[in-house]
Scaffold this motif. Structure first.
Motif: not given
Ligand SMILES: [Zn+2]
Length: 81
Positions: A24-50
């Protein structure tokens, strides 16, 4: 707490290398204040692709992106000299 997650992009199952709090902390740093409920988890490879798609979409030079500079900062860079 489960120590695996399913990637939302490729549906693979991976082992979590972090706690939910850390994620949650890392996501907040990356994306700002997106509600956790709106986030999805992706693997490292997919994250890099995104990230790469986002970089291209926003026209960020690869060099600047890899240097870890905040590519989305619009504020002027302080001049300390
Ligand atoms: Zn994936």
């Amino acid at each position: 707490m489960t120590d695996t997650y399913t990637c939302a992009a490729c549906s693979g199952t991976f082992t979590k290398g972090w706690s939910d709090e850390e994620q949650a902390a890392a996501a907040k740093e990356l994306f700002g204040t997106i509600p956790v409920t709106e986030m999805v988890t992706v693997c490292d490879d997919c994250f890099k692709e995104m990230e790469e798609r986002r970089r291209v979409a926003e026209g960020i030079p690869l060099e600047a992106f890899r240097d870890g500079r905040d590519p989305f900062a619009t504020r002027p860079i302080p001049n300390d000299e």
